[in-house]
Design a protein around this motif. Structure first.
Motif, PDB file in Angstrom:
ATOM      1  N   LEU A 152     -13.077  -1.674  11.000  1.00 51.94           N
ATOM      2  CA  LEU A 152     -13.040  -2.538   9.817  1.00 51.94           C
ATOM      3  C   LEU A 152     -13.617  -3.911  10.116  1.00 51.94           C
TER       4      LEU A 152
ATOM      5  N   LEU B 176     -17.438  -4.288   9.655  1.00 51.02           N
ATOM      6  CA  LEU B 176     -18.057  -3.997   8.368  1.00 51.02           C
ATOM      7  C   LEU B 176     -18.902  -5.157   7.845  1.00 51.02           C
TER       8      LEU B 176
ATOM      9  N   ASP C  57     -21.453  -5.916   4.186  1.00 52.03           N
ATOM     10  CA  ASP C  57     -21.332  -5.531   2.775  1.00 52.03           C
ATOM     11  C   ASP C  57     -21.745  -4.082   2.536  1.00 52.03           C
TER      12      ASP C  57
ATOM     13  N   PHE D  76     -19.190  -1.699   3.989  1.00 58.43           N
ATOM     14  CA  PHE D  76     -17.980  -1.686   3.168  1.00 58.43           C
ATOM     15  C   PHE D  76     -18.171  -0.801   1.946  1.00 58.43           C
ATOM     16  N   ARG D  77     -19.288  -0.971   1.260  1.00 58.99           N
ATOM     17  CA  ARG D  77     -19.544  -0.171   0.053  1.00 58.99           C
ATOM     18  C   ARG D  77     -19.627   1.307   0.379  1.00 58.99           C
TER      19      ARG D  77
ATOM     20  N   LYS E  64     -12.685  -0.701  -3.396  1.00 57.65           N
ATOM     21  CA  LYS E  64     -14.040  -1.276  -3.471  1.00 57.65           C
ATOM     22  C   LYS E  64     -14.074  -2.579  -4.259  1.00 57.65           C
TER      23      LYS E  64
ATOM     24  N   ARG F 238     -15.917  -6.794   0.633  1.00 59.22           N
ATOM     25  CA  ARG F 238     -15.897  -6.782   2.101  1.00 59.22           C
ATOM     26  C   ARG F 238     -15.106  -7.945   2.684  1.00 59.22           C
TER      27      ARG F 238
ATOM     28  N   MET G 244     -11.295  -7.532   2.672  1.00 60.25           N
ATOM     29  CA  MET G 244     -10.876  -6.465   3.577  1.00 60.25           C
ATOM     30  C   MET G 244     -10.959  -6.922   5.033  1.00 60.25           C
ATOM     31  N   VAL G 245     -12.043  -7.587   5.406  1.00 55.82           N
ATOM     32  CA  VAL G 245     -12.182  -8.062   6.777  1.00 55.82           C
ATOM     33  C   VAL G 245     -11.138  -9.148   7.069  1.00 55.82           C
TER      34      VAL G 245
END
Length: 351
Positions: A279, A282, A284, A287-288, A297, A301, A304-305
């Motif tokens: 993770l 990642l 962009d 991530f997608r 989604k 990104r 989440m990071v």
């Protein structure tokens, strides 16, 4: 006339179950004044945090007819996502992130809304009425309406609890111009149990039935856009998207059957136990690709990071120091802030 409505209601319930719904009930298109007052008080206390849309459309949310004047009945439906595995399984696996059960499979917005539309279309064909369907994104108070329709009751964790499906129900609503017979409202069966209150890592419940979203891990990891407040970072542990703790500990879950869950919500392997090191790497595009077709989604990104960095800081794992260092110069302020914090935590955890 009454018999015709009862026959229509029974046929509608059969159709809904054919579409994958396991819970069905009908509520009048109105909410109790005390429910409206609770919403007003909750918003005035700022408990909604950054979720400004709740404040901006509070009037429409406070009563179905404020959103749609033609509404006479609300058909409430529940779709099960009861997990087949223990939601606490990764609690002590510090180098992996925990994603809420509901987000490990297909996006529930798409699955539930598709089933709602097919059910509503059938109703229009049978009764020549007007309908509107809602899943989560509209100003609809699904939980009080679900309780009024007899799907269950709002537990002390503020979510709907079902005698048959525990805390694992996605809710959908069909507003209709039909005046249909109402179901018997759900009865509160929480009793003296305080399991959901006791387990909350961040003490987000000011009292039973009252949640301050600003302290809730689900809010912090999904809705909150800036740096995670310092006082909640350690308590987040390895939660990287949502939190199931108050739901998973509910004793009523013993009646929930994983076999009743819609197969669309079966966990994808890469979302059931994601490695933090993956993770943290990642971008962009990555991530997608990983979260395509998932409700995750929409967070993007950066969030989440950021969340993965908080989990990394809590892990004590020296193998994560290098990937964390690589994010100290990230283009996002919240990511850089989380990386600096995580690096300090990791450094202090080393002998």
């Amino acid at each position: 006339m009454a018999d015709d409505k009862l026959r229509l209601e029974k046929a509608l319930e059969i159709k809904a179950k054919e579409e994958g719904f396991v819970a069905f009930g009908i509520a009048p298109a109105t909410l109790a004044p005390k429910t409206q007052q609770r919403l007003k008080q909750w918003l005035s206390n700022g408990c909604h945090g950054d979720m400004i849309w709740m404040e901006n459309r509070a009037d429409e949310r406070s009563n179905p007819t404020n959103l749609w004047a033609e509404a006479r009945s609300v058909i409430m439906l529940g779709m099960s996502y009861a997990p087949a595995t223990d939601p606490f399984a990764l609690d002590d696996v510090s180098d992996h992130g925990r994603i809420s059960v509901y987000a490990q499979g297909k996006d529930y917005h798409d699955v539930v809304k598709g089933a709602l539309k097919r059910t509503a279309r059938w109703l229009v064909e049978q009764a020549d009425c007007a309908v509107k369907v809602f899943v989560d994104t509209a100003p609809v108070m699904e939980k009080p309406l679900a309780a009024a329709a007899g799907l269950g009751w709002q537990g002390k964790h503020t979510n709907v609890v079902s005698r048959d499906h525990g805390s694992w129900l996605f809710l959908g609503a069909i507003y209709t111009s039909l005046d249909l017979p109402s179901s018997t409202p759900g009865k509160d069966n929480c009793g003296s149990c305080s399991a959901c209150q006791d387990i909350c890592p961040t003490n987000a419940f000011s009292e039973p039935y009252k949640l301050d979203a600003r302290a809730c891990i689900s809010y912090l990891t999904i809705e909150h856009k800036g740096p995670i407040p310092q006082q909640y970072r350690k308590a987040m542990g390895n939660h990287i998207y949502g939190c199931d703790d108050c739901l998973a500990v509910c004793p009523w879950n013993k009646f929930a059957q994983a076999g009743a869950a819609n197969k669309a919500f079966l966990p994808r392997a890469e979302l059931a136990a994601p490695a933090l090191v993956d993770l943290l790497a990642l971008d962009d595009a990555g991530f997608r690709q990983v979260f395509s077709g998932s409700p995750i989604k929409r967070t993007g990104r950066d969030r989440m990071v950021r969340n993965a960095l908080i989990a990394a800081g809590n892990s004590g794992d020296p193998a994560l120091i290098a990937p964390v260092q690589a994010l100290l110069d990230d283009g996002d302020d919240a990511v850089r802030d989380a990386a600096g914090w995580a690096l300090e935590e990791l450094a202090s955890a080393q002998p």
